[in-house]
Scaffold this motif. Structure first.
Motif, PDB file in Angstrom:
ATOM      1  N   GLU A 243      47.756  98.763  51.328  1.00  0.00           N
ATOM      2  CA  GLU A 243      46.821  97.740  50.852  1.00  0.00           C
ATOM      3  C   GLU A 243      47.562  96.564  50.218  1.00  0.00           C
ATOM      4  O   GLU A 243      47.172  95.417  50.379  1.00  0.00           O
ATOM      5  CB  GLU A 243      45.836  98.346  49.854  1.00  0.00           C
ATOM      6  N   GLN A 244      48.658  96.856  49.497  1.00  0.00           N
ATOM      7  CA  GLN A 244      49.444  95.793  48.870  1.00  0.00           C
ATOM      8  C   GLN A 244      50.184  94.970  49.923  1.00  0.00           C
ATOM      9  O   GLN A 244      50.344  93.765  49.778  1.00  0.00           O
ATOM     10  CB  GLN A 244      50.450  96.377  47.872  1.00  0.00           C
ATOM     11  N   ASP A 245      50.647  95.620  50.980  1.00  0.00           N
ATOM     12  CA  ASP A 245      51.391  94.926  52.032  1.00  0.00           C
ATOM     13  C   ASP A 245      50.460  94.258  53.040  1.00  0.00           C
ATOM     14  O   ASP A 245      50.928  93.629  53.985  1.00  0.00           O
ATOM     15  CB  ASP A 245      52.313  95.902  52.774  1.00  0.00           C
TER      16      ASP A 245
ATOM     17  N   GLU B  22      50.147  96.043  57.022  1.00  0.00           N
ATOM     18  CA  GLU B  22      51.122  95.847  58.091  1.00  0.00           C
ATOM     19  C   GLU B  22      51.862  97.123  58.459  1.00  0.00           C
ATOM     20  O   GLU B  22      52.374  97.240  59.554  1.00  0.00           O
ATOM     21  CB  GLU B  22      52.137  94.778  57.665  1.00  0.00           C
ATOM     22  N   GLU B  23      51.926  98.080  57.556  1.00  0.00           N
ATOM     23  CA  GLU B  23      52.682  99.306  57.799  1.00  0.00           C
ATOM     24  C   GLU B  23      51.882 100.246  58.703  1.00  0.00           C
ATOM     25  O   GLU B  23      50.725 100.535  58.439  1.00  0.00           O
ATOM     26  CB  GLU B  23      52.962  99.992  56.461  1.00  0.00           C
ATOM     27  N   PRO B  24      52.493 100.705  59.801  1.00  0.00           N
ATOM     28  CA  PRO B  24      51.779 101.623  60.690  1.00  0.00           C
ATOM     29  C   PRO B  24      51.598 102.985  59.995  1.00  0.00           C
ATOM     30  O   PRO B  24      52.411 103.375  59.173  1.00  0.00           O
ATOM     31  CB  PRO B  24      52.680 101.745  61.918  1.00  0.00           C
ATOM     32  N   PRO B  25      50.531 103.707  60.325  1.00  0.00           N
ATOM     33  CA  PRO B  25      50.324 105.019  59.722  1.00  0.00           C
ATOM     34  C   PRO B  25      51.448 105.955  60.125  1.00  0.00           C
ATOM     35  O   PRO B  25      51.929 105.932  61.251  1.00  0.00           O
ATOM     36  CB  PRO B  25      48.978 105.485  60.253  1.00  0.00           C
ATOM     37  N   THR B  26      51.843 106.813  59.195  1.00  0.00           N
ATOM     38  CA  THR B  26      52.909 107.781  59.457  1.00  0.00           C
ATOM     39  C   THR B  26      52.293 109.146  59.659  1.00  0.00           C
ATOM     40  O   THR B  26      51.168 109.407  59.253  1.00  0.00           O
ATOM     41  CB  THR B  26      53.909 107.835  58.289  1.00  0.00           C
TER      42      THR B  26
ATOM     43  N   ARG C 157      49.447 110.678  49.825  1.00  0.00           N
ATOM     44  CA  ARG C 157      48.518 109.889  50.652  1.00  0.00           C
ATOM     45  C   ARG C 157      47.977 108.697  49.873  1.00  0.00           C
ATOM     46  O   ARG C 157      47.850 107.603  50.425  1.00  0.00           O
ATOM     47  CB  ARG C 157      47.372 110.762  51.140  1.00  0.00           C
ATOM     48  N   ARG C 158      47.646 108.891  48.590  1.00  0.00           N
ATOM     49  CA  ARG C 158      47.130 107.800  47.771  1.00  0.00           C
ATOM     50  C   ARG C 158      48.179 106.708  47.614  1.00  0.00           C
ATOM     51  O   ARG C 158      47.892 105.516  47.759  1.00  0.00           O
ATOM     52  CB  ARG C 158      46.699 108.316  46.400  1.00  0.00           C
ATOM     53  N   GLU C 159      49.432 107.088  47.347  1.00  0.00           N
ATOM     54  CA  GLU C 159      50.502 106.096  47.193  1.00  0.00           C
ATOM     55  C   GLU C 159      50.730 105.322  48.491  1.00  0.00           C
ATOM     56  O   GLU C 159      50.937 104.105  48.467  1.00  0.00           O
ATOM     57  CB  GLU C 159      51.790 106.783  46.746  1.00  0.00           C
ATOM     58  N   ARG C 160      50.697 106.011  49.627  1.00  0.00           N
ATOM     59  CA  ARG C 160      50.872 105.326  50.913  1.00  0.00           C
ATOM     60  C   ARG C 160      49.729 104.347  51.165  1.00  0.00           C
ATOM     61  O   ARG C 160      49.947 103.236  51.632  1.00  0.00           O
ATOM     62  CB  ARG C 160      50.948 106.338  52.051  1.00  0.00           C
ATOM     63  N   ARG C 161      48.502 104.786  50.851  1.00  0.00           N
ATOM     64  CA  ARG C 161      47.336 103.920  51.037  1.00  0.00           C
ATOM     65  C   ARG C 161      47.449 102.683  50.142  1.00  0.00           C
ATOM     66  O   ARG C 161      47.221 101.556  50.584  1.00  0.00           O
ATOM     67  CB  ARG C 161      46.060 104.695  50.706  1.00  0.00           C
ATOM     68  N   GLU C 162      47.848 102.871  48.889  1.00  0.00           N
ATOM     69  CA  GLU C 162      47.993 101.737  47.973  1.00  0.00           C
ATOM     70  C   GLU C 162      49.090 100.790  48.443  1.00  0.00           C
ATOM     71  O   GLU C 162      48.943  99.570  48.368  1.00  0.00           O
ATOM     72  CB  GLU C 162      48.303 102.245  46.558  1.00  0.00           C
TER      73      GLU C 162
END
Length: 115
Positions: free
Chosen positions: A99-101, A104-108, A91-96
């Motif tokens: 934030e970097q992108d 734009e990435e929809p939640p999975t 979850r932390r990696e997805r959140r980071e």
């Protein structure tokens, strides 16, 4: 032919019992000291190994009241703490990454939740 099979079985039984005896903790050895069991296993074919397997070692029989005889998980995927930490890391990696992108990435779907 039959003598050869009997000889191989005798050697296999002796090696198995000897390895089991040597690897057994001293506190679990019954009847004789460990060195005496080793001598008995090596010098008296069939009788020594079979006696060791049935008498020489404390063994837990049966199910043990439904309790799991293992002291801990066998594999990391059975350890709840490991799985919790792994889920937090993902979850932390997805959140980071979001934030970097720029978000734009929809939640999975996080997958099934442990209850």
């Amino acid at each position: 032919m039959a003598r050869g099979i009997i000889a191989v079985l005798s050697i296999a039984l002796t090696v198995f019992a000897l390895a089991d005896c040597v690897q057994t903790q001293d506190e679990k050895v019954r009847g004789l000291p460990k060195w005496a069991w080793i001598v008995l296993i090596v010098l008296i074919p069939w009788v020594g190994p079979i006696t060791w397997l049935f008498v020489g070692k404390e063994r837990k029989l049966g199910g043990g009241g439904g309790k799991d005889p293992r002291r801990g998980p066998l594999a990391p995927d059975e350890d709840p703490d490991f799985l919790r930490k792994l889920d937090e890391d993902i979850r932390r990696e997805r959140r980071e990454r979001r934030e970097q992108d720029g978000g734009e990435e929809p939640p999975t779907d996080p997958g099934p939740r442990a209850g």
